[in-house]
Design a protein around this motif. Structure first.
Motif, PDB file in Angstrom:
ATOM      1  N   ILE A  13       0.837  -1.208   0.000  1.00 35.64           N
ATOM      2  CA  ILE A  13       0.000   0.000   0.000  1.00 35.64           C
ATOM      3  C   ILE A  13       0.870   1.255   0.000  1.00 35.64           C
ATOM      4  CG2 ILE A  13      -1.620   1.324   1.407  1.00 35.64           C
ATOM      5  CD1 ILE A  13      -2.919  -1.299   2.185  1.00 35.64           C
ATOM      6  N   TRP A  14       1.921   1.255   0.794  1.00 38.34           N
ATOM      7  CA  TRP A  14       2.833   2.398   0.795  1.00 38.34           C
ATOM      8  C   TRP A  14       3.474   2.593  -0.579  1.00 38.34           C
ATOM      9  CZ3 TRP A  14       6.181   2.561   5.868  1.00 38.34           C
ATOM     10  CH2 TRP A  14       5.544   3.421   6.761  1.00 38.34           C
ATOM     11  N   GLU A  48       1.705   9.119  -6.150  1.00 39.30           N
ATOM     12  CA  GLU A  48       1.822  10.467  -5.584  1.00 39.30           C
ATOM     13  C   GLU A  48       0.573  10.861  -4.810  1.00 39.30           C
ATOM     14  OE1 GLU A  48       2.843  13.160  -8.684  1.00 39.30           O
ATOM     15  OE2 GLU A  48       4.833  12.296  -9.002  1.00 39.30           O
ATOM     16  N   TRP A  49       0.012   9.904  -4.096  1.00 35.31           N
ATOM     17  CA  TRP A  49      -1.133  10.192  -3.230  1.00 35.31           C
ATOM     18  C   TRP A  49      -0.689  10.732  -1.873  1.00 35.31           C
ATOM     19  CZ3 TRP A  49      -4.302   5.088  -4.244  1.00 35.31           C
ATOM     20  CH2 TRP A  49      -4.901   5.190  -5.508  1.00 35.31           C
ATOM     21  N   GLU A  50       0.531  10.418  -1.487  1.00 32.29           N
ATOM     22  CA  GLU A  50       1.054  10.869  -0.211  1.00 32.29           C
ATOM     23  C   GLU A  50       2.494  11.310  -0.379  1.00 32.29           C
ATOM     24  OE1 GLU A  50       0.544   8.353   3.139  1.00 32.29           O
ATOM     25  OE2 GLU A  50      -1.450   7.672   2.555  1.00 32.29           O
ATOM     26  N   MET A  51       2.953  12.076   0.606  1.00 33.28           N
ATOM     27  CA  MET A  51       4.339  12.516   0.636  1.00 33.28           C
ATOM     28  C   MET A  51       5.112  11.676   1.646  1.00 33.28           C
ATOM     29  SD  MET A  51       3.730  16.646   0.585  1.00 33.28           S
ATOM     30  CE  MET A  51       5.482  16.963   0.748  1.00 33.28           C
ATOM     31  N   ILE A  95       8.821  10.566  10.161  1.00 30.22           N
ATOM     32  CA  ILE A  95       8.269  10.232  11.479  1.00 30.22           C
ATOM     33  C   ILE A  95       7.204   9.141  11.346  1.00 30.22           C
ATOM     34  CG2 ILE A  95       7.138  11.173  13.521  1.00 30.22           C
ATOM     35  CD1 ILE A  95       8.325  13.837  12.920  1.00 30.22           C
ATOM     36  N   THR A  96       6.440   9.178  10.257  1.00 29.58           N
ATOM     37  CA  THR A  96       5.472   8.107  10.021  1.00 29.58           C
ATOM     38  C   THR A  96       6.171   6.764   9.840  1.00 29.58           C
ATOM     39  OG1 THR A  96       4.016   9.718   8.950  1.00 29.58           O
ATOM     40  CG2 THR A  96       3.524   7.390   8.599  1.00 29.58           C
ATOM     41  N   ILE A  97       7.327   6.783   9.155  1.00 27.71           N
ATOM     42  CA  ILE A  97       8.114   5.562   9.009  1.00 27.71           C
ATOM     43  C   ILE A  97       8.555   5.055  10.377  1.00 27.71           C
ATOM     44  CG2 ILE A  97      10.173   4.559   7.976  1.00 27.71           C
ATOM     45  CD1 ILE A  97       8.164   5.325   5.916  1.00 27.71           C
ATOM     46  N   MET A  98       8.934   5.944  11.265  1.00 27.95           N
ATOM     47  CA  MET A  98       9.330   5.538  12.611  1.00 27.95           C
ATOM     48  C   MET A  98       8.163   4.910  13.365  1.00 27.95           C
ATOM     49  SD  MET A  98      11.690   8.825  13.638  1.00 27.95           S
ATOM     50  CE  MET A  98      11.818   8.251  15.325  1.00 27.95           C
TER      51      MET A  98
END
Length: 282
Positions: free
Chosen positions: A206-207, A214-217, A221-224
């Protein structure tokens, strides 16, 4: 509830927050399946909770600069969507435990169980959609001409005007059937926790799709937060970390007692064992 939360939040956060079901699976499993929760399980649940808090707090702030995939640029709406996803995991976990208890207690084939779930799911969805067709909704859930929660009368005109909408509908039906069959198979021959561990692999796909389209940037911190969630999930299932700990402990014990097999020469040149220390019990 989950799809409503998905409408208000990010797709990656939606998938990551579904890991919260593991907390409720552990609690319900201890209540209904007599499973024992050790300190390792509680520590894993605490780790997952920390990851959820990190993801939810980041989503509220990143809405200010990452607005490409949200219908409403409001931090409160994103927070509401995340809370809906987390709260829905209570019912999801209850379903998992019921599936495990029923499948292991009876000899029902997995394909038959999947078919009945699809039939009852379709009937319940139609009933719920009919009720929501007349339910007035506040912003941002009333983006239709009648300002209701779900306008069923607008479905057929949209499909007629845009036939490409059939593609995601068909993909959703097929993928849901395959997902339920695979999930019930894992539950029948393993456990609900392993089902959630395998389900966590979808986050990577999904990521990748969200970044590719290009739906998200990209957000570090989200990766963490995602790493914290995965650490909690893996620790709950004793997949890696406990084995690493046991391997390290065994190596230390071997090094500690390695000198027990070392023979030293005495004054006559004959081999012997040193006795200048107290005996060790192995």
């Amino acid at each position: 509830m989950m799809l409503t939360g998905l409408y208000l939040t990010y797709i990656s956060s939606f998938q990551m927050l579904r890991v919260a079901a593991l907390i409720f699976v552990g609690i319900f499993g201890a209540i209904h399946l007599n499973q024992t929760l050790t300190a390792r399980h509680w520590m894993a649940m605490f780790t997952i909770s920390c990851g959820i808090v990190v993801i939810m707090s980041v989503d509220v702030h990143r809405v200010e600069y990452d607005r490409s995939s949200l219908p409403k640029w409001d931090g409160n709406a994103v927070l509401t969507g995340n809370l809906l996803v987390v709260f829905a995991q209570i019912f999801h976990a209850a379903k998992f435990i019921y599936d495990e208890k029923y499948l292991k207690g009876t000899d029902i084939p997995t394909m038959l169980a999947t078919g009945w779930q699809g039939i009852f799911g379709l009937l319940f969805t139609l009933l719920l959609g009919f009720c929501l067709n007349f339910l007035p909704s506040p912003v941002p859930l009333n983006n239709n001409t009648r300002e209701v929660f779900d306008d069923l009368g607008d479905v057929i005109p949209q499909i007629r005007s845009n036939p490409t909408l059939w593609a995601p509908v068909i993909i959703f039906i097929i993928s849901s059937a395959c997902y339920n069959f695979a999930s019930l198979t894992i539950v029948k021959y393993s456990s609900s926790a392993n089902r959630l561990l395998a389900d966590g692999l979808r986050i990577f796909l999904i990521w990748w799709m969200a970044f590719l389209l290009e739906w998200e940037m990209f957000n570090l911190i989200t990766i963490m937060g995602f790493i914290i969630l995965q650490m909690g999930t893996i620790a709950y299932r004793n997949a890696i970390f406990i084995e690493w700990y046991r391997s390290l402990l065994a190596r230390l014990m071997r090094n500690r007692y390695a000198d027990l097999t070392v023979e030293t020469g005495n004054e006559g040149g004959e081999a012997g064992v040193s006795t200048n220390r107290p005996a060790d019990a192995i």
